[in-house]
Every structure is written in C-alpha cells, then in structure tokens.
Design an enzyme around this catalytic site. Structure first.
Site, PDB file in Angstrom:
ATOM      1  N   ARG A  98       1.009  -1.085  -0.202  1.00 13.74           N
ATOM      2  CA  ARG A  98      -0.052  -0.221  -0.148  1.00 13.74           C
ATOM      3  C   ARG A  98       0.640   1.478  -0.062  1.00 13.74           C
ATOM      4  O   ARG A  98       1.736   0.720   0.602  1.00 13.74           O
ATOM      5  CB  ARG A  98      -0.809   0.438   0.818  1.00 13.74           C
ATOM      6  CG  ARG A  98      -2.305  -1.044   0.974  1.00 13.74           C
ATOM      7  CD  ARG A  98      -3.172  -0.499   2.487  1.00 13.74           C
ATOM      8  NE  ARG A  98      -2.154  -0.844   3.677  1.00 13.74           N
ATOM      9  CZ  ARG A  98      -2.056  -0.141   4.165  1.00 13.74           C
ATOM     10  NH1 ARG A  98      -2.105   0.624   3.888  1.00 13.74           N
ATOM     11  NH2 ARG A  98      -1.202  -0.605   5.591  1.00 13.74           N
ATOM     12  N   TYR A 240      -1.455  -3.469  -6.773  1.00  9.15           N
ATOM     13  CA  TYR A 240      -1.368  -4.719  -5.781  1.00  9.15           C
ATOM     14  C   TYR A 240      -2.731  -4.475  -4.871  1.00  9.15           C
ATOM     15  O   TYR A 240      -2.203  -3.424  -3.571  1.00  9.15           O
ATOM     16  CB  TYR A 240      -0.011  -3.919  -5.256  1.00  9.15           C
ATOM     17  CG  TYR A 240       0.787  -4.939  -3.837  1.00  9.15           C
ATOM     18  CD1 TYR A 240       1.510  -6.486  -5.346  1.00  9.15           C
ATOM     19  CD2 TYR A 240       0.879  -5.299  -3.205  1.00  9.15           C
ATOM     20  CE1 TYR A 240       1.800  -7.159  -4.792  1.00  9.15           C
ATOM     21  CE2 TYR A 240       1.249  -6.482  -2.313  1.00  9.15           C
ATOM     22  CZ  TYR A 240       1.657  -7.808  -3.025  1.00  9.15           C
ATOM     23  OH  TYR A 240       1.762  -8.701  -2.522  1.00  9.15           O
ATOM     24  N   LYS A 249      -9.162  -2.221   2.258  1.00 13.16           N
ATOM     25  CA  LYS A 249      -9.303  -0.978   2.909  1.00 13.16           C
ATOM     26  C   LYS A 249     -10.197   0.480   2.192  1.00 13.16           C
ATOM     27  O   LYS A 249     -10.318   0.741   2.795  1.00 13.16           O
ATOM     28  CB  LYS A 249      -7.853  -0.885   2.832  1.00 13.16           C
ATOM     29  CG  LYS A 249      -6.668  -1.808   2.797  1.00 13.16           C
ATOM     30  CD  LYS A 249      -7.279  -2.534   4.716  1.00 13.16           C
ATOM     31  CE  LYS A 249      -6.861  -3.645   4.488  1.00 13.16           C
ATOM     32  NZ  LYS A 249      -6.067  -3.562   5.656  1.00 13.16           N
ATOM     33  N   HIS A 269     -10.204  -2.597  11.287  1.00 13.53           N
ATOM     34  CA  HIS A 269      -9.722  -3.245  10.845  1.00 13.53           C
ATOM     35  C   HIS A 269      -9.375  -4.061  11.735  1.00 13.53           C
ATOM     36  O   HIS A 269      -8.301  -4.526  12.753  1.00 13.53           O
ATOM     37  CB  HIS A 269      -7.986  -2.364  10.381  1.00 13.53           C
ATOM     38  CG  HIS A 269      -6.867  -3.140   9.815  1.00 13.53           C
ATOM     39  ND1 HIS A 269      -5.795  -2.634   9.785  1.00 13.53           N
ATOM     40  CD2 HIS A 269      -6.974  -4.079   9.458  1.00 13.53           C
ATOM     41  CE1 HIS A 269      -5.024  -3.459   9.612  1.00 13.53           C
ATOM     42  NE2 HIS A 269      -6.263  -4.288   8.747  1.00 13.53           N
ATOM     43  N   SER A 291      -1.464  -3.394  10.545  1.00 10.74           N
ATOM     44  CA  SER A 291      -1.160  -4.653   9.116  1.00 10.74           C
ATOM     45  C   SER A 291      -0.039  -5.330   9.948  1.00 10.74           C
ATOM     46  O   SER A 291       1.384  -4.991  10.569  1.00 10.74           O
ATOM     47  CB  SER A 291      -0.963  -3.399   7.745  1.00 10.74           C
ATOM     48  OG  SER A 291      -1.881  -2.357   7.718  1.00 10.74           O
ATOM     49  N   CYS A 293       0.350  -7.510  11.436  1.00  9.52           N
ATOM     50  CA  CYS A 293       0.902  -7.341  13.362  1.00  9.52           C
ATOM     51  C   CYS A 293       0.255  -8.683  14.026  1.00  9.52           C
ATOM     52  O   CYS A 293      -0.124  -9.178  15.015  1.00  9.52           O
ATOM     53  CB  CYS A 293       0.589  -6.633  13.902  1.00  9.52           C
ATOM     54  SG  CYS A 293       1.959  -5.390  13.626  1.00  9.52           S
ATOM     55  N   ASP A 316      -9.266 -10.175   8.730  1.00 11.70           N
ATOM     56  CA  ASP A 316      -9.057  -8.367   8.732  1.00 11.70           C
ATOM     57  C   ASP A 316      -9.547  -7.594   8.811  1.00 11.70           C
ATOM     58  O   ASP A 316      -9.486  -6.521   9.537  1.00 11.70           O
ATOM     59  CB  ASP A 316      -8.126  -8.320   7.212  1.00 11.70           C
ATOM     60  CG  ASP A 316      -7.294  -6.952   6.897  1.00 11.70           C
ATOM     61  OD1 ASP A 316      -6.683  -6.801   7.391  1.00 11.70           O
ATOM     62  OD2 ASP A 316      -7.056  -6.506   5.500  1.00 11.70           O
ATOM     63  N   ARG A 408       1.723 -12.345  -0.435  1.00 11.04           N
ATOM     64  CA  ARG A 408       0.430 -12.346   0.163  1.00 11.04           C
ATOM     65  C   ARG A 408       0.845 -13.753  -0.736  1.00 11.04           C
ATOM     66  O   ARG A 408       0.557 -13.971  -1.972  1.00 11.04           O
ATOM     67  CB  ARG A 408      -0.776 -11.821  -0.048  1.00 11.04           C
ATOM     68  CG  ARG A 408       0.609  -9.854   0.218  1.00 11.04           C
ATOM     69  CD  ARG A 408      -0.799  -9.390   1.245  1.00 11.04           C
ATOM     70  NE  ARG A 408      -0.263  -8.854   2.499  1.00 11.04           N
ATOM     71  CZ  ARG A 408      -0.568  -8.327   3.961  1.00 11.04           C
ATOM     72  NH1 ARG A 408      -2.232  -8.901   4.007  1.00 11.04           N
ATOM     73  NH2 ARG A 408      -0.065  -7.242   4.220  1.00 11.04           N
TER      74      ARG A 408
END
Ligand code: GTP
Ligand code: SPV
Ligand code: MN
Length: 629
Positions: A98, A240, A249, A269, A291, A293, A316, A408
């Site tokens: 991002r 991406y 998002k 989130h 993100s 974590c 997420d 990912r």
C-alpha cells in the site's frame, strides 16, 4: 461474462477512435453525476478511460481470465499435484505494498479528513484524476465487477461495483468479495452501490501506436483517492493489494467508516473469532492489530490450552453494528484472505498452511524448482535453490529474502479448515470482547483489561506499533496507529474516538463487549521475545473470555488486579502451566516509561485540537495520577 453491445470498439490508431471527442468532454464530475444508474455510470467511465471493450463480470469469466493471464505471463501455474489450481504472480518491483503517501481523503471540509489523512479538495482532486484517467485504458479491456461486501442482501452488507482494467484484480475480487449473478442482478436492478474505479494506469495505445503489454502493468504515479461524501473510490497506478482490490481497505474501511459514522455503526481493521471453552461456552472476540501484526495468525489460532477451540470468522476487517437487544453484532465483510505469506508455517499457523493447499493465488513469493511456492518461515530450512520474487536465481547465500516481506496469498475463506459454522450468517455474531494490539518491544504488557468502555476507547486511541512491510516506510520505526486504523479511517481520527464513545453508550451495559489491550511482541534486554506467541496466545484469549464470564456473573473467582494501565491478570488467573515464561516481566508496568508515554500521548492528542473527546483527556489525567500514586 457479457460484453456490452455499445462498448467502445477496438482501435489501434487513437486518432481514429470515435470516443476521442467524448474523451475531451468527459470529466470526473460527469462520472460522479451518473452514479445513480450503473449502466450510465459504466458508460461515463468508459467515455473517460476509452477501453477497447467493456466486459461485465459475475464470476463466470474466471477461468477464461486465468487462462489469458497464464498465456500473457501474468500468472505462473504451479505444479498441479503439489498445489492444484494455484498460481504465482510477480508484481513490478515498484508495486509491492500500500502507498499511504498517495492515499487521499477528499472530503469537502479539510477538517473532516483530520490531521492523519492526506487531504485534497474534491474539485482539485477531480481535476487531477481527470488528467490521469483520460484515455488510461486505451488498448485494454475494462471489466465491470459488481460485488457484495458481506453476505448478499444481509442487513449489515453493502454492494459495490469496481471497474478495473486488470484481470488479476477481477480474479482476486472474485475471491475476496462476493461476485455472482445474484449480485449483478441486484446492481443492475437499481440497488445502491459504492462506485469504485481502478486503472493500472498503463494504456497500450498512445501517441506512438500500440505497445506490447507487460506481466504487471502499473504506473509510477499513483492515486488512491476517496470521496467520503459521494462515497466514490478512484484508484490509479497500482495493481497491488489494498491499492487495487477496492472492496478491501478503500471500501470496507475508508468509505465504510464514514458510512458507519453517519449511520451509527463501525467499520474496523479487526479479525473476528469464536472461542469455545472446555465447558462448551462460546464467545466471540474482535481484535484490531496494525498491518502484518498477527491478525491472520490469531484468526486461525490453534490453541495449546487443552479443551479450547478457536474458529475463524474473519482475519482483517469487521463491520460492527448495535443489534436489536443492545448487543454489538459483527460480520466479516470479506469472502477471502489476502494474507502475509512470510512467517506462515506449520508451527505458526497450520490452518493457513492447510487453507493454501489448493486454489490459491500467491503474489511475490518464491518459486521452487519443482513448481511449488516458498517463503521465509514456511520451512525451517530454505530449499537449496529457488527463483526469488523478482524472478532471479536464489540460493540461501543470496543475502536477500526469497519472498518479498509483503508477499501475500489470496484464497477463499471457505477453504480454511477452522472456518466457523455460520461464519457468513448475514446477522453476524454477538461480540463479547474487543482486543487492541500492536508490536511493542517495550512498555506494553502482555494483556490488560480496560476498566470501562471509555478506558477501552482510550486504549484503542493510544495504540502505537513498530512499522511493518505492509506499507512504505522504515520497518521497525514506532508510530501511532490508533485502532490500527491510522491508514484506514476515512474521516478525522478524533471523531472516530467520539463515534466509538457514542456507539458504546448506545449498547446495553450488560451486553457491551469488554475491551482489552495485548502485546505479543515484548522483548527482553537481549532482544528475544518474552512471549512464545502464536498458539500460546490462546492462554491470553482464555483469560479474556474468563473475564467476560466474571463480568456476567458466570464465575466468582478473582481474575484481575488493578494497575495504572488497566486490570492485569491476578496471580494464577492466566494459565501458563507448561510454559517457561517470565510473567512478571511480561506484565511489568514501568511508571517512568509510562509517564513518558503519557507525555507523547498528550502531544499526539494535541494534534487533533479540540476534536479529542473529553473522556479521553480525563483518562490521560487518570493515568498520570495513577502513575504518580
Ligand atoms: P494485514 O493482513 O497486513 O492486515 O496483517 P495481519 O495482522 O493479518 O498480519 P499477519 O497475521 O499475517 O501477521 C504476520 C506477522 O506477524 C508474521 O511476521 C508473524 O510471524 C507475526 N506474528 C503473528 N502472530 C505472532 C505472535 O504471536 N508472536 C510473534 N512474535 N509474531 C507473530
Ligand atoms: C494491510 O496492509 O493491512 C492489509 C493488506 O491487510 S492490503 O489489503 O494490501 O491493505
Ligand atoms: Mn489489513
């Protein structure tokens, strides 16, 4: 898949394109004006971007698009025995995460974006976007993808339509959201939708004629723009993840957070899990971590505590809404996982490993010589030879990671062996506990419980975390990440805190979730993690839901002791049997370090001026008093 009859026709010479005159006249304002009708809106986007063809998608196009991407080199098929139905994509090395510096909230009033978002005046942004989007799909196909966030037609669900010139994005959206003939029928029948326009920004026809395509087209110039008032999303230049899969998002967090502010709900989130105790009691926990974590890890946790089970609902994003009986209900608006590959192994996340056995798109991981994938942490020993994420030969001596740190996997949630029964129930689940966390090497205890909802909002508002590879920036640098929403809140962050206070006040106090803060990442002086993490995190979750039971009178033993930063597990209440851990060090609260932390919080709050809700200021004062005492 249907090709629109009145789509702009293929053109090799741009000057011969009949749409060229339209192009000069079509502006973003024209597109915005057409959003009430999906056909008019799509036609306006096409008039602006000038694709060769317009294709409407309902999921039935998937195999054809995949075959096309294999032929063009965008997707590399993996070995059908080792990894059936799976593919590897390698992004452009400059398009790997991002891009927060190019993410914009274009609210009418700058103050509504708040000091933590990049703001642009809507008209100025529409002009800038008009310049880059004009003709940006020349030579490409424009796909129209109606999708549902949340179970189709559910009371908490929402519809969107993404237009994109990337087949990789179409196929990924088909995994991450609900794309189906039913959704298409709703949208074409006039249901309200969030309009989302995406282009990789790499037209194949330009002044010099027609160019050959590349496996991962993108543009150095990027815009991830949101118009909260008109609920529009415009994304340019990246293929991406969160930059391009606009349901995630952009819609489910930035736009949905604004919808939630206006309508009395929350877009967060957060992962969502169901815990079942050895006594068979079920609890649902929502947890917000920044993100990379550990949300996916916790969402698929395999408990080491005997008798407990954890089932996955989301990894997420959660949408939370007060229910009819004063409870807080939550759904996972997504249908798939776009999870971090590195660090995912049999020991750390066996459920993810099982999920990824088939029908998965991997992006920027390494390729093994026998046609399978590999990343750091998949196995303790790397293979002797790999092709790394850039396509170069790699050996363990290379000195560079074989997989990009933000590589990912994209996979359907339904494939997860720990997916909860009824995970896609449109009514959602009742949330019993909310957990906030971050990566903190120091200060923040393993777990602490908020004394009240207000204190819980204070905990969420004061989360800071060490940066990860999920976005650009210096990895490891400590930054504030309130509610793990710093890059994702579509409006002023301090207003978000006020909104949380309002939502909490509307809940039945007896059913309101308890709030906690956790930190799996505390280290000793030698830099080693003090807590083993992963499956052992079940011990912390067990204490969390035991505390819920105590609050509801289902248990009468003492679970917690007070501390300046919140309630900590009472001696013996957190089950560490069989573990060799220093619980005192894990739960230690250093008043000096926390006083510094309080000073930094005051500075941070000050950046929001008078929008910080009074109860949070009061909480900060209480923290100071408790530390002095
Ligand atoms: P986004 O998808 O970016 O929002 O992130 P996420 O929160 O879902 O991240 P994910 O679960 O994929 O986190 C991945 C990273 O966290 C990997 O480096 C893991 O090894 C690490 N991680 C997850 N859980 C733990 C834990 O309990 N302890 C430690 N030390 N690391 C953990
Ligand atoms: C994150 O960065 O928090 C993600 C990945 O979940 S992305 O979808 O790229 O935003
Ligand atoms: Mn995320």
């Amino acid at each position: 898949m249907t090709t629109l009859a009145d789509a702009p026709t293929a053109s090799t010479a741009s000057t011969a394109n009949p749409r060229r005159t339209n192009l000069a006249r079509t502006t973003l304002a024209d597109v915005a004006a057409a959003t009430g009708d999906v056909h008019a809106w799509v036609a306006a986007v096409a008039a602006l971007t000038v694709p060769d063809a317009v294709v409407w998608c309902d999921g039935s196009e998937r195999d054809e698009l995949v075959a096309g991407m294999v032929a063009s080199g965008t997707l590399i098929p993996l070995d059908p025995e080792l990894r059936p139905g799976s593919y590897l994509a390698r992004s452009d090395p400059a398009d790997v995460a991002r891009v927060e510096s190019r993410t914009f909230i274009c609210s009418a009033d700058e103050r509504d974006a708040g000091p933590t978002n990049n703001w642009r005046a809507p008209d100025a942004m529409r002009t800038e976007l008009g310049a880059v989007f004009a003709g940006c799909m020349r030579g490409r196909t424009m796909y129209v993808v109606p999708f549902s966030m949340g179970p189709v037609g559910g009371p908490i669900s929402q519809l969107g339509v993404q237009v994109t010139d990337s087949p990789y994005v179409v196929v990924s959206m088909g995994v991450m959201t609900r794309v189906s003939p039913q959704v298409s029928a709703l949208v074409e029948g006039g249901a309200a939708f969030v309009p989302a326009v995406h282009s990789v920004g790499a037209p194949l026809v330009g002044p010099g004629g027609r160019r050959a395509d590349v496996p991962w087209p993108c543009n150095e110039t990027k815009y991830i723009s949101h118009f909260p008032e008109s609920r529009e999303i415009w994304s340019f230049g990246s293929g991406y993840g969160g930059n391009a899969l606009l349901g995630k998002k952009c819609f489910a967090l930035r736009i949905a957070s604004v919808m939630g502010r206006d309508e009395g709900w929350l877009a967060e989130h957060m992962l969502l899990v169901r815990l079942t105790s050895p006594q068979g009691r079920r609890h649902h926990v929502a947890a917000a971590f920044p993100s990379a974590c550990g949300k996916t890890n916790l969402a698929m946790l395999r408990p080491t505590l005997p008798g407990w089970t954890v089932e996955t609902i989301g990894d997420d994003i959660a949408w939370l809404r007060p229910g009819p009986d004063g409870e807080l209900r939550a759904i996972n608006p997504e249908a798939g996982f776009f999870g971090v590959a590195p660090g995912t192994g049999q020991d750390t996340n066996p459920a993810a490993i099982a999920t990824l056995q088939r029908d998965t798109i991997f992006t920027n991981v390494a390729l093994t010589d026998d046609g399978d994938v590999w990343w750091e942490g998949l196995t303790p020993q790397p293979p002797a030879h790999l092709t790394d994420w850039t396509g170069a030969d790699w050996t363990p001596e290379a000195g560079t990671p074989a997989a990009h740190p933000n590589s990912r996997f994209t996979v359907a949630a339904a494939q997860c062996p720990t997916i909860a029964d009824g995970w896609d129930d449109p009514a959602g689940v009742v949330v019993d506990a909310i957990v906030f966390g971050g990566r903190r090497a120091t200060n923040v205890p393993l777990v602490a419980q908020a004394e009240s909802w207000e204190h819980g909002v204070f905990m969420g508002a004061t989360i800071s975390s060490e940066r990860t590879a999920a976005a650009e920036g210096v990895v490891g640098e400590l930054r504030r990440d309130p509610f793990a929403m710093m890059p994702f809140c579509g409006y002023d962050m301090a207003d978000h805190w006020s909104h949380w206070l309002r939502v909490g006040a509307a809940l039945d106090p007896a059913r309101r979730p308890l709030v906690f803060q956790v930190n799996w990442f505390r280290k000793d002086d030698a830099g080693r993690f003090l807590w083993p993490g992963f499956g052992e995190n079940s011990r912390v979750l067990a204490w969390v839901v035991d505390q819920v039971d105590r609050a509801r009178g289902l248990r009468t033993d003492v679970g917690a002791v007070t501390s300046p930063v919140g309630l900590l597990p009472a001696p013996g209440a957190l089950d560490t049997r069989g573990l060799d851990v220093d619980l005192d060090a894990l739960l230690a609260v250093d008043p000096g370090a926390w006083a510094l932390e309080a000073d930094l919080t005051q500075e941070f709050f000050a950046t929001f001026g008078d929008r910080v809700p009074a109860p949070l200021g009061a909480r900060l004062e209480r923290l100071r008093t408790a530390l002095d005492g």
